[in-house]
Design a protein around this motif. Sequence first.
Motif, mmCIF file in Angstrom:
data_model
loop_
_atom_site.group_PDB
_atom_site.id
_atom_site.type_symbol
_atom_site.label_atom_id
_atom_site.label_comp_id
_atom_site.label_asym_id
_atom_site.label_seq_id
_atom_site.Cartn_x
_atom_site.Cartn_y
_atom_site.Cartn_z
ATOM 1 N N PRO A 51 0.828 -1.216 0.000
ATOM 2 C CA PRO A 51 0.000 0.000 0.000
ATOM 3 C C PRO A 51 0.864 1.269 0.000
ATOM 4 O O PRO A 51 1.956 1.263 0.589
ATOM 5 N N ALA A 53 0.904 5.055 1.182
ATOM 6 C CA ALA A 53 0.210 6.031 2.016
ATOM 7 C C ALA A 53 0.763 7.434 1.795
ATOM 8 O O ALA A 53 0.055 8.420 1.951
ATOM 9 N N SER A 54 2.032 7.525 1.428
ATOM 10 C CA SER A 54 2.654 8.835 1.254
ATOM 11 C C SER A 54 3.559 8.814 0.039
ATOM 12 O O SER A 54 4.274 7.837 -0.190
ATOM 13 N N SER B 212 -2.817 13.707 2.340
ATOM 14 C CA SER B 212 -1.784 13.117 1.484
ATOM 15 C C SER B 212 -1.949 13.561 0.026
ATOM 16 O O SER B 212 -1.142 13.197 -0.824
ATOM 17 N N ILE B 315 -9.720 7.059 -0.784
ATOM 18 C CA ILE B 315 -8.636 7.684 -0.012
ATOM 19 C C ILE B 315 -9.019 9.085 0.472
ATOM 20 O O ILE B 315 -8.833 9.414 1.658
ATOM 21 N N GLU B 319 -9.437 10.181 4.453
ATOM 22 C CA GLU B 319 -8.614 11.201 5.110
ATOM 23 C C GLU B 319 -9.488 12.354 5.601
ATOM 24 O O GLU B 319 -9.254 12.923 6.671
ATOM 25 N N TYR B 377 -9.968 0.562 2.001
ATOM 26 C CA TYR B 377 -8.883 1.529 2.172
ATOM 27 C C TYR B 377 -7.538 0.955 1.747
ATOM 28 O O TYR B 377 -6.795 1.566 0.965
ATOM 29 N N LEU B 378 -7.221 -0.247 2.228
ATOM 30 C CA LEU B 378 -5.943 -0.857 1.890
ATOM 31 C C LEU B 378 -5.873 -1.158 0.391
ATOM 32 O O LEU B 378 -4.846 -0.969 -0.252
ATOM 33 N N GLN B 381 -5.115 1.971 -1.468
ATOM 34 C CA GLN B 381 -3.707 2.376 -1.322
ATOM 35 C C GLN B 381 -2.791 1.518 -2.200
ATOM 36 O O GLN B 381 -1.752 1.986 -2.670
#
Lengths: 95, 493
Positions: A51, A53-54, B212, B315, B319, B377-378, B381
């Motif tokens: 994954p 995330a950033s 993000s 995402i 957030e 969510y995962l 990502q």
Amino acid sequence: MSVDKTTVAKIARLARINVPDERLEPLAAELNGILNWIAELDEVNTDNVEPLASVTGHALPMRDDVVTDGNRLDDVLSNVPEGASGFFVVPKVVE
Amino acid sequence: MSDLLGLNAVAARDALDKKAISAVELATAYLGAAEATAGLNNYVALTADHALAMAAESDKRIASGEAGLLEGLPIGVKDLFCTKGVSSTACSNILKGFVPPYESTVTANLWAAGGVMLGKLNCDEFAMGSGNETSAYGPAINPWQGKDKVDLVPGGSSGGSASAVAARSALLATGTDTGGSIRQPAAFCGVVGLKPTYGRCSRWGIVAFASSLDQAGPFTRTVADNALMMTAMASHDAKDSTSTQTPLQDLIGAVGDGVKGMKIGVPKEYVMDGMDNEVVTLWEQGQAWLRDAGAELIDVSLPHTKYALPAYYIIAPAEASSNLARYDGVRYGMRVDAETLDGMYEATRAAGFGDEVQRRIMIGTYVLSAGYYDAYYLKAQKVRRLIKADFDAAFQTVDALLTPATPSAAFPVGRKIDDPVTNFLNDVFTVPANLAGLPGISVPGGVTSDGLPLGLQVLGRPFDEASLYRVAGVLEQAAGFTMTPARMAGGAA
């Protein structure tokens, strides 16, 4: 996966948003429209994909653990909806 | 100087330095323009006293030879930026009356460079929308009109910013872009809008939507103006842990550098059902312009493009649901009283947040909730990583990508949409850059047969805004876009 009226009520509770009963059904329909569309992602094979995330690609910077700001009670309270004697005031939480 | 509003930022800086005009005259002209075009509802607060005082200081600094990069230039600020002592509400009822005791880093940079603040600009509530229609202040209006003279949206979320720059009621404006909120309204209003690389501008003091993805950037009339404003906006900021230390390139110099020898990618996946033919025609025209200017055009593939929007709509709400938890009626903003603390939270948030914001908070809460986190969510990502990998691969062979900015021109205010997903499609070409953290710029390329502006988008490698300005400079020159909107201050027609 789809959500029903009961699930919407549970989500609303988790999100701390008061949703009137008559809005639960329409909201369930709206959320299902979005969730069904999002389900397109199931087509993508993500086995062994990490994954993300950033996007910055660097570790978060560390700083010294010291006080750099403070003594700004008036600033902190300048927008308070209800305050008293330098405190935030909320409904009673302990009997 | 009769046509103060006709000067772009570079020309206005020159006239100020030569003392052909004063900063107070310029600010006065723009304040008058904002009042004359008040019907566009692009300002939510005009700070006239503030502007005139700042302009007077600018005139002093110009007189003493201490002019900054943006000295004396009138700037409108999206209401998402916290401005010290000036109402900052993210165009939400839940923040009505909020007056920050601090200044966002980006706006502080602009004022340090001599910029003059005109006021706060309309936007979608918490930047959630693509038409500026979710604002608690009502919709901002696009100064452009089609033949039927119907009010059109300026795009969103930074709709007020794009509308004001196009209507000449702000010379420059700030925006933020989480999924296209700078580039899409810039395209709809015929102005230039840049979303910098994630981390290029500090997020400190900007009301957070999706941390993000959020990034601040400039709205301007020309590409050179954009490079000028961007140079002043960007900085490393210890108060934003994702702020970059990568040095800023010479953006102002890059604008005239041309594209000779550059490799420009054309992603084949940036075509979708229901896309206007005129958008495709302009895209092909843009490719021809760059080829004529000496660039090599290369077909590339970004295979996961179609999954960017659904990934984004997991995402970003996830957030947002976390970021917006802070609006609880305790420390600032609206409060609706109730017997219990939870009751107070629930009543406050129900009354303070609009429908779209509530919907997104609930989607975000759901995809993060126990049992669904992995599936939504995962998963999103992981798809995000694949989208970024597509771009990384493309940038092995090309220096920049050319795409349409939006699938259509501006649409009418109040257009009835039963399905929220249809609205999301506005962002189909802009969202991937946010997920991958890449810089993107929207440049006006032409108009539709109905006379509405269309934009071209250029995407680049992280921290290579200079290449975007090189390409954008060539597109701007080739397009020769000189048309102005019907509802412009100073009156075109």
